[in-house]
Design an enzyme around this catalytic site. Structure first.
Site, PDB file in Angstrom:
ATOM      1  N   LYS A 134      36.657  17.810  63.793  1.00 60.59           N
ATOM      2  CA  LYS A 134      36.972  18.805  64.342  1.00 60.59           C
ATOM      3  C   LYS A 134      37.073  18.509  65.756  1.00 60.59           C
ATOM      4  O   LYS A 134      36.640  17.673  66.329  1.00 60.59           O
ATOM      5  CB  LYS A 134      35.465  19.796  64.373  1.00 60.59           C
ATOM      6  CG  LYS A 134      35.587  21.113  65.080  1.00 60.59           C
ATOM      7  CD  LYS A 134      34.204  21.325  65.723  1.00 60.59           C
ATOM      8  CE  LYS A 134      33.774  20.412  67.206  1.00 60.59           C
ATOM      9  NZ  LYS A 134      32.841  20.677  67.955  1.00 60.59           N
ATOM     10  N   LYS A 217      38.411  27.023  64.127  1.00 58.81           N
ATOM     11  CA  LYS A 217      37.154  27.261  64.359  1.00 58.81           C
ATOM     12  C   LYS A 217      37.179  28.124  65.752  1.00 58.81           C
ATOM     13  O   LYS A 217      37.833  27.695  66.777  1.00 58.81           O
ATOM     14  CB  LYS A 217      36.407  25.954  64.952  1.00 58.81           C
ATOM     15  CG  LYS A 217      34.859  26.521  65.700  1.00 58.81           C
ATOM     16  CD  LYS A 217      34.030  25.331  65.165  1.00 58.81           C
ATOM     17  CE  LYS A 217      32.585  25.362  65.978  1.00 58.81           C
ATOM     18  NZ  LYS A 217      31.693  24.285  65.398  1.00 58.81           N
TER      19      LYS A 217
HETATM   20  P1  13P Z   1      28.058  26.299  69.389  1.00 62.16           P
HETATM   21  O1  13P Z   1      27.713  26.935  68.215  1.00 62.16           O
HETATM   22  O2  13P Z   1      26.698  25.886  70.155  1.00 62.16           O
HETATM   23  O3  13P Z   1      28.896  27.019  70.253  1.00 62.16           O
HETATM   24  O4  13P Z   1      28.537  24.863  69.396  1.00 62.16           O
HETATM   25  C1  13P Z   1      29.908  24.943  68.446  1.00 62.16           C
HETATM   26  C2  13P Z   1      30.522  23.330  68.458  1.00 62.16           C
HETATM   27  O5  13P Z   1      31.693  23.429  68.238  1.00 62.16           O
HETATM   28  C3  13P Z   1      29.852  22.195  68.974  1.00 62.16           C
HETATM   29  O6  13P Z   1      30.452  21.062  68.648  1.00 62.16           O
END
Ligand code: 13P
Length: 335
Positions: A134, A217
């Protein structure tokens, strides 16, 4: 179906989501400090172990994203934390970006860093058994920003990351986040999210990224944190599904949301409203960090005798969000 597409499908298994456990040690230390707790030598390892080894977490969670630091650590018994995840029936993922840095010539805007040497790092992670990765970029809304320059620069970084990840047989999750910070309206969040997602998918196309083996995402379309009028749950769900319909090809198997600083119950309610009320070509599920870790951290407080209390709290939040991913959550279930 290619291996990449198979992995992506497993990650979006019905009624499951992803735990973003990729905070670095200093970030965890800061969160504990807010509770007047000073992190010790093993705090980071113990926290990761608590999250990754939670019994039956695989009922609700398909993947866990690790920070590179965690891949170097082992439990007291000498088991690597990557293997802790694998043995818990969950896919391990990696977040290989080295962070956000100021974008040259663009005051107030940032770009994701860490592409140098990424091919070699991915080869190493693939050998460890890492199945997905990611990369987060962050777009801020403010006076005169974002710029086309920042949006395009970040889209290109995401696409280069995704191409390298797929080359290593690792499914990329691209995370072009519009941040919650600011006093902008929900309509402004919609416009910027649309712009950012358009550019991101253009860049993925140019970089020959296989969409069937990629997950998005995304942020939800919400009002800025300091906006005096906050959009309600139905509006957030409606605008979020609409912005995705305008921008995300149906070949993408799933959209996994970040929580972005939303309250735990809001992150769950928004996800639930989308899944209860809309038909979409992609699975919509969670990939939260804060909205899954906040309660477990409060329960654990870096105390050995509260390890299982932390795990129970994680299991509960993961289960609530797994129900929301099929539109079957309700506030009553929280009690
Ligand atoms: P949050 O859900 O706290 O926004 O974090 C998402 C994320 O990608 C952390 O790496």
């Amino acid at each position: 179906m290619s291996t990449l597409a198979d992995i992506a499908q497993t990650l979006i298994t019905k009624q499951k989501g992803i735990l973003a456990g990729d905070q670095p040690d200093w970030h965890l230390a800061e969160r504990l400090k807010a509770h007047d707790i000073t992190a010790g030598d093993n705090t980071y390892r113990d926290w990761c172990n608590l999250l990754f080894s939670t019994p039956n977490l695989s009922d609700d969670v398909s993947g866990i994203i690790m920070h590179p630091q965690a891949t170097e650590l082992s439990t007291e018994d000498g088991k690597s934390l990557v293997d802790v995840i694998i043995d818990n029936g969950i896919y391990p993922g990696i977040s290989p970006s080295t962070g956000l840095v100021p974008l040259a010539g663009a005051e107030g805007e940032v770009v994701g860093e860490g592409l140098d040497g990424l091919r070699d790092r991915f080869a190493k992670y693939a050998e460890m058994g890492v199945k997905f990765s990611k990369w987060r970029t962050a777009i801020r809304i403010g006076d005169g920003i974002p710029s086309e320059y920042a949006i395009s620069a970040n889209a290109y970084v995401l696409a280069q990351f995704a191409a390298l990840s797929q080359e290593a047989g690792i499914v990329p999750i691209v995370e072009p986040e519009v941040e919650l910070l600011g006093d902008h309206t929900v309509e402004t969040c919609f416009e910027v999210t649309e712009w950012l997602l358009k550019r991101t998918f253009e860049a993925l196309y140019l970089h020959r990224v296989e969409l069937e083996g990629t997950l998005l995402k995304a942020n939800m379309v919400v009002s800025g944190k300091d906006c005096p009028t906050q959009a309600d749950v139905e509006t957030v769900a409606d605008l979020t599904v609409n912005v995705l319909k305008r921008t995300v090809p149906p070949a993408i198997p799933g959209v996994v949301f970040l929580s972005g600083g939303q309250a735990d119950d809001k992150a769950t309610a928004h996800l639930n409203a989308m899944n209860a009320n809309y038909d979409t070509p992609w699975a919509l599920t969670f990939s939260y960090a804060r909205a899954l870790q906040r309660k477990p951290l409060e329960a654990w407080q870096d105390k050995a005798d509260k390890f299982s209390a932390g795990q129970d709290a994680l299991k509960h939040r993961a289960h609530m969000n797994a129900l929301a991913s099929v539109g079957e959550w309700s506030e009553d279930l929280e009690k």
